[in-house]
Design a protein around this motif. Sequence first.
Motif, mmCIF file in Angstrom:
data_model
loop_
_atom_site.group_PDB
_atom_site.id
_atom_site.type_symbol
_atom_site.label_atom_id
_atom_site.label_comp_id
_atom_site.label_asym_id
_atom_site.label_seq_id
_atom_site.Cartn_x
_atom_site.Cartn_y
_atom_site.Cartn_z
ATOM 1 N N ASN A 252 -8.980 -0.382 3.690
ATOM 2 C CA ASN A 252 -8.337 0.896 3.390
ATOM 3 C C ASN A 252 -7.686 0.869 2.017
ATOM 4 O OD1 ASN A 252 -5.545 2.763 4.087
ATOM 5 N ND2 ASN A 252 -7.533 3.603 4.621
ATOM 6 N N GLY A 253 -7.078 -0.269 1.677
ATOM 7 C CA GLY A 253 -6.437 -0.397 0.368
ATOM 8 C C GLY A 253 -7.436 -0.323 -0.766
ATOM 9 N N PHE A 254 -8.583 -0.978 -0.608
ATOM 10 C CA PHE A 254 -9.624 -0.909 -1.632
ATOM 11 C C PHE A 254 -10.060 0.540 -1.860
ATOM 12 C CE2 PHE A 254 -10.038 -5.449 -1.504
ATOM 13 C CZ PHE A 254 -10.715 -5.803 -2.660
ATOM 14 N N ASN A 255 -10.188 1.297 -0.763
ATOM 15 C CA ASN A 255 -10.624 2.693 -0.882
ATOM 16 C C ASN A 255 -9.555 3.567 -1.543
ATOM 17 O OD1 ASN A 255 -13.096 2.164 0.352
ATOM 18 N ND2 ASN A 255 -12.292 2.558 2.395
ATOM 19 N N LEU A 256 -8.314 3.429 -1.090
ATOM 20 C CA LEU A 256 -7.247 4.270 -1.602
ATOM 21 C C LEU A 256 -6.949 3.978 -3.071
ATOM 22 C CD1 LEU A 256 -4.680 4.282 1.370
ATOM 23 C CD2 LEU A 256 -6.336 6.053 0.751
ATOM 24 N N LEU A 257 -7.049 2.702 -3.457
ATOM 25 C CA LEU A 257 -6.736 2.318 -4.834
ATOM 26 C C LEU A 257 -7.932 2.457 -5.763
ATOM 27 C CD1 LEU A 257 -4.614 -0.864 -4.038
ATOM 28 C CD2 LEU A 257 -3.758 1.344 -4.844
ATOM 29 N N GLY A 258 -9.101 2.755 -5.193
ATOM 30 C CA GLY A 258 -10.294 2.921 -6.014
ATOM 31 C C GLY A 258 -10.823 1.628 -6.593
ATOM 32 N N TRP A 259 -10.528 0.504 -5.918
ATOM 33 C CA TRP A 259 -11.005 -0.782 -6.403
ATOM 34 C C TRP A 259 -12.473 -0.970 -6.060
ATOM 35 C CZ3 TRP A 259 -6.486 -4.421 -4.497
ATOM 36 C CH2 TRP A 259 -5.340 -4.138 -5.272
ATOM 37 N N ASN A 260 -13.131 -1.816 -6.812
ATOM 38 C CA ASN A 260 -14.543 -2.138 -6.587
ATOM 39 C C ASN A 260 -14.666 -2.937 -5.291
ATOM 40 O OD1 ASN A 260 -17.211 -2.957 -6.644
ATOM 41 N ND2 ASN A 260 -17.197 -3.474 -8.822
ATOM 42 N N THR A 261 -15.347 -2.374 -4.306
ATOM 43 C CA THR A 261 -15.464 -3.032 -2.996
ATOM 44 C C THR A 261 -16.347 -4.280 -3.033
ATOM 45 O OG1 THR A 261 -17.286 -1.527 -2.424
ATOM 46 C CG2 THR A 261 -15.073 -0.902 -1.711
ATOM 47 N N THR A 262 -16.973 -4.543 -4.185
ATOM 48 C CA THR A 262 -17.760 -5.770 -4.332
ATOM 49 C C THR A 262 -16.890 -7.004 -4.118
ATOM 50 O OG1 THR A 262 -19.186 -4.664 -5.945
ATOM 51 C CG2 THR A 262 -19.285 -7.068 -5.873
ATOM 52 N N TYR A 263 -15.607 -6.882 -4.469
ATOM 53 C CA TYR A 263 -14.709 -8.028 -4.374
ATOM 54 C C TYR A 263 -14.074 -8.179 -2.995
ATOM 55 C CZ TYR A 263 -15.143 -7.839 -9.441
ATOM 56 O OH TYR A 263 -15.655 -7.821 -10.723
ATOM 57 N N ARG A 264 -14.290 -7.212 -2.124
ATOM 58 C CA ARG A 264 -13.667 -7.264 -0.800
ATOM 59 C C ARG A 264 -14.094 -8.495 0.006
ATOM 60 N NH1 ARG A 264 -14.208 -2.577 3.881
ATOM 61 N NH2 ARG A 264 -13.313 -3.797 5.597
ATOM 62 N N LEU B 28 0.821 -1.207 0.000
ATOM 63 C CA LEU B 28 0.000 0.000 0.000
ATOM 64 C C LEU B 28 0.859 1.263 0.000
ATOM 65 C CD1 LEU B 28 -2.842 -1.054 2.475
ATOM 66 C CD2 LEU B 28 -2.997 -0.780 -0.010
ATOM 67 N N SER B 29 2.009 1.199 0.644
ATOM 68 C CA SER B 29 2.911 2.356 0.661
ATOM 69 C C SER B 29 3.454 2.645 -0.731
ATOM 70 C CB SER B 29 4.077 2.098 1.622
ATOM 71 O OG SER B 29 3.612 1.866 2.931
ATOM 72 N N LEU B 30 3.749 1.585 -1.486
ATOM 73 C CA LEU B 30 4.289 1.753 -2.829
ATOM 74 C C LEU B 30 3.204 2.098 -3.847
ATOM 75 C CD1 LEU B 30 6.801 -1.244 -2.939
ATOM 76 C CD2 LEU B 30 7.339 1.181 -2.603
ATOM 77 N N ALA B 31 1.995 1.586 -3.609
ATOM 78 C CA ALA B 31 0.924 1.764 -4.592
ATOM 79 C C ALA B 31 0.201 3.094 -4.472
ATOM 80 C CB ALA B 31 -0.086 0.624 -4.460
ATOM 81 N N THR B 32 0.279 3.732 -3.305
ATOM 82 C CA THR B 32 -0.425 5.002 -3.113
ATOM 83 C C THR B 32 0.506 6.032 -2.464
ATOM 84 O OG1 THR B 32 -1.224 4.562 -0.867
ATOM 85 C CG2 THR B 32 -2.530 3.675 -2.679
ATOM 86 N N ASP B 33 0.155 7.288 -2.657
ATOM 87 C CA ASP B 33 0.931 8.376 -2.047
ATOM 88 C C ASP B 33 0.332 8.819 -0.711
ATOM 89 O OD1 ASP B 33 2.647 8.469 -4.260
ATOM 90 O OD2 ASP B 33 1.286 9.816 -5.336
ATOM 91 N N THR B 34 -0.843 8.298 -0.398
ATOM 92 C CA THR B 34 -1.567 8.797 0.781
ATOM 93 C C THR B 34 -1.599 7.816 1.943
ATOM 94 O OG1 THR B 34 -3.621 7.975 -0.211
ATOM 95 C CG2 THR B 34 -3.065 10.284 -0.595
ATOM 96 N N PHE B 35 -1.153 6.580 1.728
ATOM 97 C CA PHE B 35 -1.286 5.568 2.781
ATOM 98 C C PHE B 35 -0.539 5.961 4.049
ATOM 99 C CE2 PHE B 35 0.354 1.747 4.948
ATOM 100 C CZ PHE B 35 -0.855 1.213 5.377
ATOM 101 N N LEU B 36 0.689 6.438 3.922
ATOM 102 C CA LEU B 36 1.517 6.733 5.094
ATOM 103 C C LEU B 36 1.339 8.152 5.622
ATOM 104 C CD1 LEU B 36 4.872 4.905 4.212
ATOM 105 C CD2 LEU B 36 3.091 4.197 5.811
ATOM 106 N N THR B 37 0.371 8.879 5.116
ATOM 107 C CA THR B 37 0.125 10.219 5.646
ATOM 108 C C THR B 37 -0.475 10.124 7.046
ATOM 109 O OG1 THR B 37 -2.080 10.291 4.655
ATOM 110 C CG2 THR B 37 -0.239 11.156 3.343
ATOM 111 N N PRO B 38 -0.178 11.075 7.917
ATOM 112 C CA PRO B 38 -0.715 11.026 9.289
ATOM 113 C C PRO B 38 -2.235 10.921 9.321
ATOM 114 C CG PRO B 38 1.012 12.675 9.135
ATOM 115 C CD PRO B 38 0.750 12.199 7.732
ATOM 116 N N GLY B 39 -2.894 11.644 8.423
ATOM 117 C CA GLY B 39 -4.354 11.616 8.414
ATOM 118 C C GLY B 39 -4.899 10.230 8.132
ATOM 119 N N ASN B 40 -4.301 9.524 7.172
ATOM 120 C CA ASN B 40 -4.780 8.185 6.839
ATOM 121 C C ASN B 40 -4.477 7.190 7.945
ATOM 122 O OD1 ASN B 40 -5.908 6.228 4.808
ATOM 123 N ND2 ASN B 40 -3.874 5.343 5.066
#
Length: 309
Positions: A274-286, A18-30
């Motif tokens: 969190n990964g599904f949300n950050l990556l914009g994946w379809n949560t149907t598969y979660r 998740l750290s490599l795939a998104t720029d927002t995962f390691l932000t304090p807010g997330n």
Amino acid sequence: MTRDHGILAGVAALVVLLSLATDTFLTPGNLVNLLDQAVVVGLLACGMTLCVICGVFDLSAGAVLAVSAIVAVVVTEHAGVPAGYAAAVATGALLGAVNGVVVVLSRVHSFIVTLALGLVHRGVALVITGGAIVYPGTERLAAFQSLSWPTVLGGVTAASLLLVAVAVVTSVLLSRTTFGRRVYAVGGNPTAAWLSGIGVRSVRVGVFVISGVCAALAGLVLAARGGSAQPDMGTLLELTAIAATVIGGTSILGGQGAVWRGLVGVLILTLIGNGFNLLGWNTTYRPIVEGLLILGAVSLDHSLRRRRF
């Protein structure tokens, strides 16, 4: 040790990906949001872990959550926030005790008993509210929602700190006390525990009481976030808590596990969401991913037990 390494490696892999795939995962807010998302299921998992280790299941936890939250709101409206919070915890403990007593007296499997009692508790919630949403009143609302407020610790919410406190208490109770050793003994072999002089029935009632208190605290968190309570709160959350407990490595057959394992399981499920949300994946598969994780965890537990014996 195999389980420990596997669980921790899984968490590390998710964090790295998740750290490599998104720029927002390691932000304090997330990260603060991630911890806050884990609170409700984490509280349920603390109590559920003790139940599973003891060889019982509490499928009424979601219903106990709802009744406790409703009691908190109703009492708060008439007697203030401290009284409301205390009433919720007392309600959770009472309903947990009822669950435990019925399980040990009926001698029916806890899965069936708590499933039935969960329906009873939901009915009680409907009776109290008349099927409506209940509110603590405008003048008490802000104080009632204090559990959802951020703190000076980097914006971490009071609910997150509550989870940490409950996790520490239940961990110490399980690993450092006589009661905790009895929980493991009863879950591992109840007949041998009884022959050793352990009160199997009292231990089982005890873990149900703890599970009820944890469910009540989870209900307080949900009610504080929404500023209200309703009968269908927490529906199926007990299954998510059991899933987290099993994914974390606590044996579904009892006698083995730890609170930290359950919390790691909660973290894994939260990271996936969190990964599904950050990556914009379809949560149907979660649910498919979560189901495969549970199947893998149960299969691993079965395989390790067969190898051991």
